[in-house]
Scaffold this motif. Structure first.
Motif, PDB file in Angstrom:
ATOM      1  N   PRO A 185      41.596 -10.551 -30.449  1.00 38.37           N
ATOM      2  CA  PRO A 185      40.681 -10.817 -29.762  1.00 38.37           C
ATOM      3  C   PRO A 185      40.861 -10.070 -28.437  1.00 38.37           C
ATOM      4  N   GLU A 186      41.885 -10.075 -27.636  1.00 40.77           N
ATOM      5  CA  GLU A 186      42.124  -9.510 -26.458  1.00 40.77           C
ATOM      6  C   GLU A 186      42.177  -8.308 -26.098  1.00 40.77           C
ATOM      7  N   SER A 187      42.942  -7.603 -27.103  1.00 44.20           N
ATOM      8  CA  SER A 187      43.064  -6.043 -27.059  1.00 44.20           C
ATOM      9  C   SER A 187      41.901  -5.250 -27.804  1.00 44.20           C
ATOM     10  N   ARG A 188      41.333  -6.070 -28.711  1.00 46.00           N
ATOM     11  CA  ARG A 188      40.202  -5.411 -29.725  1.00 46.00           C
ATOM     12  C   ARG A 188      40.707  -4.482 -30.732  1.00 46.00           C
ATOM     13  N   ALA A 189      42.129  -4.386 -30.736  1.00 41.47           N
ATOM     14  CA  ALA A 189      42.785  -3.548 -31.999  1.00 41.47           C
ATOM     15  C   ALA A 189      42.222  -4.226 -33.359  1.00 41.47           C
ATOM     16  N   ALA A 190      42.011  -3.308 -34.147  1.00 34.28           N
ATOM     17  CA  ALA A 190      41.387  -3.822 -35.291  1.00 34.28           C
ATOM     18  C   ALA A 190      41.934  -2.950 -36.582  1.00 34.28           C
ATOM     19  N   VAL A 191      41.785  -3.634 -37.781  1.00 32.88           N
ATOM     20  CA  VAL A 191      41.971  -2.945 -38.973  1.00 32.88           C
ATOM     21  C   VAL A 191      40.948  -3.398 -40.177  1.00 32.88           C
ATOM     22  N   GLN A 192      40.525  -2.482 -40.786  1.00 34.12           N
ATOM     23  CA  GLN A 192      39.512  -2.870 -41.702  1.00 34.12           C
ATOM     24  C   GLN A 192      40.303  -2.819 -43.185  1.00 34.12           C
ATOM     25  N   VAL A 193      39.852  -3.806 -43.900  1.00 33.34           N
ATOM     26  CA  VAL A 193      40.793  -3.957 -45.419  1.00 33.34           C
ATOM     27  C   VAL A 193      39.536  -3.853 -46.367  1.00 33.34           C
ATOM     28  N   VAL A 194      39.715  -2.973 -47.423  1.00 31.21           N
ATOM     29  CA  VAL A 194      38.740  -2.489 -48.328  1.00 31.21           C
ATOM     30  C   VAL A 194      39.221  -2.598 -49.732  1.00 31.21           C
ATOM     31  N   THR A 195      38.278  -3.167 -50.556  1.00 29.23           N
ATOM     32  CA  THR A 195      38.706  -3.244 -52.101  1.00 29.23           C
ATOM     33  C   THR A 195      38.288  -1.933 -52.637  1.00 29.23           C
ATOM     34  N   GLU A 196      36.697  -1.970 -52.548  1.00 27.34           N
ATOM     35  CA  GLU A 196      36.149  -0.842 -53.148  1.00 27.34           C
ATOM     36  C   GLU A 196      34.942  -0.662 -52.492  1.00 27.34           C
ATOM     37  N   ASP A 197      34.699   0.283 -51.813  1.00 31.84           N
ATOM     38  CA  ASP A 197      33.477   0.595 -51.050  1.00 31.84           C
ATOM     39  C   ASP A 197      32.159   0.504 -51.713  1.00 31.84           C
ATOM     40  N   GLU A 198      31.408  -0.529 -51.681  1.00 33.38           N
ATOM     41  CA  GLU A 198      30.175  -1.019 -52.342  1.00 33.38           C
ATOM     42  C   GLU A 198      29.064   0.251 -52.504  1.00 33.38           C
ATOM     43  N   THR A 199      29.067   0.887 -51.451  1.00 30.43           N
ATOM     44  CA  THR A 199      27.603   2.118 -51.489  1.00 30.43           C
ATOM     45  C   THR A 199      28.326   3.438 -51.468  1.00 30.43           C
ATOM     46  N   GLY A 200      29.844   3.701 -51.126  1.00 26.40           N
ATOM     47  CA  GLY A 200      30.163   4.860 -51.159  1.00 26.40           C
ATOM     48  C   GLY A 200      30.959   5.344 -52.435  1.00 26.40           C
ATOM     49  N   PRO A 201      31.293   6.665 -52.596  1.00 26.45           N
ATOM     50  CA  PRO A 201      31.863   7.363 -53.683  1.00 26.45           C
ATOM     51  C   PRO A 201      33.390   7.157 -53.886  1.00 26.45           C
ATOM     52  N   ALA A 202      33.869   6.656 -52.728  1.00 21.85           N
ATOM     53  CA  ALA A 202      35.426   6.645 -52.516  1.00 21.85           C
ATOM     54  C   ALA A 202      35.666   5.783 -51.337  1.00 21.85           C
ATOM     55  N   ASN A 203      37.049   5.252 -51.279  1.00 22.59           N
ATOM     56  CA  ASN A 203      37.131   4.565 -50.004  1.00 22.59           C
ATOM     57  C   ASN A 203      37.733   5.583 -49.070  1.00 22.59           C
ATOM     58  N   PRO A 204      37.054   5.140 -47.872  1.00 23.37           N
ATOM     59  CA  PRO A 204      37.538   6.089 -46.703  1.00 23.37           C
ATOM     60  C   PRO A 204      39.070   5.727 -46.128  1.00 23.37           C
ATOM     61  N   VAL A 205      39.865   6.549 -45.660  1.00 19.72           N
ATOM     62  CA  VAL A 205      40.910   6.124 -45.037  1.00 19.72           C
ATOM     63  C   VAL A 205      40.822   5.628 -43.448  1.00 19.72           C
ATOM     64  N   LEU A 206      39.902   6.086 -42.845  1.00 20.82           N
ATOM     65  CA  LEU A 206      39.463   5.782 -41.443  1.00 20.82           C
ATOM     66  C   LEU A 206      37.865   5.631 -41.272  1.00 20.82           C
ATOM     67  N   SER A 207      37.664   4.820 -40.360  1.00 16.88           N
ATOM     68  CA  SER A 207      36.233   4.597 -39.794  1.00 16.88           C
ATOM     69  C   SER A 207      36.345   5.136 -38.399  1.00 16.88           C
ATOM     70  N   LEU A 208      35.360   5.941 -37.917  1.00 17.17           N
ATOM     71  CA  LEU A 208      35.167   6.409 -36.659  1.00 17.17           C
ATOM     72  C   LEU A 208      33.866   5.796 -36.202  1.00 17.17           C
ATOM     73  N   LYS A 209      33.494   5.039 -35.246  1.00 17.41           N
ATOM     74  CA  LYS A 209      32.407   4.586 -34.765  1.00 17.41           C
ATOM     75  C   LYS A 209      31.984   5.562 -33.545  1.00 17.41           C
ATOM     76  N   VAL A 210      30.757   5.847 -33.668  1.00 20.61           N
ATOM     77  CA  VAL A 210      30.450   7.028 -32.639  1.00 20.61           C
ATOM     78  C   VAL A 210      29.045   6.867 -31.955  1.00 20.61           C
ATOM     79  N   ASP A 211      28.851   7.633 -30.723  1.00 22.98           N
ATOM     80  CA  ASP A 211      27.667   7.091 -29.986  1.00 22.98           C
ATOM     81  C   ASP A 211      26.404   7.921 -30.566  1.00 22.98           C
ATOM     82  N   ASP A 212      26.491   8.904 -31.157  1.00 21.00           N
ATOM     83  CA  ASP A 212      25.294   9.642 -31.792  1.00 21.00           C
ATOM     84  C   ASP A 212      25.616  10.222 -33.141  1.00 21.00           C
ATOM     85  N   ILE A 213      25.148   9.404 -34.155  1.00 21.36           N
ATOM     86  CA  ILE A 213      25.648   9.545 -35.524  1.00 21.36           C
ATOM     87  C   ILE A 213      24.736  10.719 -35.992  1.00 21.36           C
ATOM     88  N   ASP A 214      23.591  11.125 -35.445  1.00 23.81           N
ATOM     89  CA  ASP A 214      22.659  12.229 -36.060  1.00 23.81           C
ATOM     90  C   ASP A 214      23.425  13.443 -35.530  1.00 23.81           C
TER      91      ASP A 214
END
Length: 122
Positions: free
Chosen positions: A44-73
């Motif tokens: 909560p304080e530092s906002r450090a985060a980890v995602q845990v994934v069993t199997e990506d529901e809509t993608g063809p494979a599990n990613p190893v990393l997620s990057l949030k960007v300001d301009d997806i297009d």
């Protein structure tokens, strides 16, 4: 394109079983979301985060990393123009993000994502 955050995606067999390790032991006590197949645990304080994934529901494979960007297009256009392997095309998801998967030069699948802003700014 500006990267807003980088979140590791860790493949697990059971999100509930992983909860005590990531929340209790590592101190990532805030569960930001849990879609049943992916959950994010955040300090909560530092906002450090980890995602845990069993199997990506809509993608063809599990990613190893997620990057949030300001301009997806712009990110998608740049990835295509650079000739990178687009593993999953730009897609709007039902949980409010738009994302695509791209393969890095070593074969790792990266999830590039952004929340779409609506006309009222939300």
């Amino acid at each position: 394109m500006k990267v807003r955050s980088v979140i590791p995606d860790i493949e697990v067999t059971d999100i509930e079983a992983a909860r005590s390790f990531y929340q209790d032991f590592l101190g990532l006590g805030e569960e930001e979301f849990n879609l049943g197949w992916v959950a994010r645990f955040t300090e909560p304080e530092s906002r450090a985060a980890v995602q845990v994934v069993t199997e990506d529901e809509t993608g063809p494979a599990n990613p190893v990393l997620s990057l949030k960007v300001d301009d997806i297009d712009a990110a998608y256009a740049e990835a295509k123009a650079s000739g990178f392997d687009i593993v999953r095309p730009l897609t709007g998801e039902g949980w409010g993000v738009t994302r695509f998967f791209v393969r890095d030069p070593d074969g790792n699948i990266i999830n590039i994502t952004a929340h779409r802003v609506t006309e009222d700014g939300e």
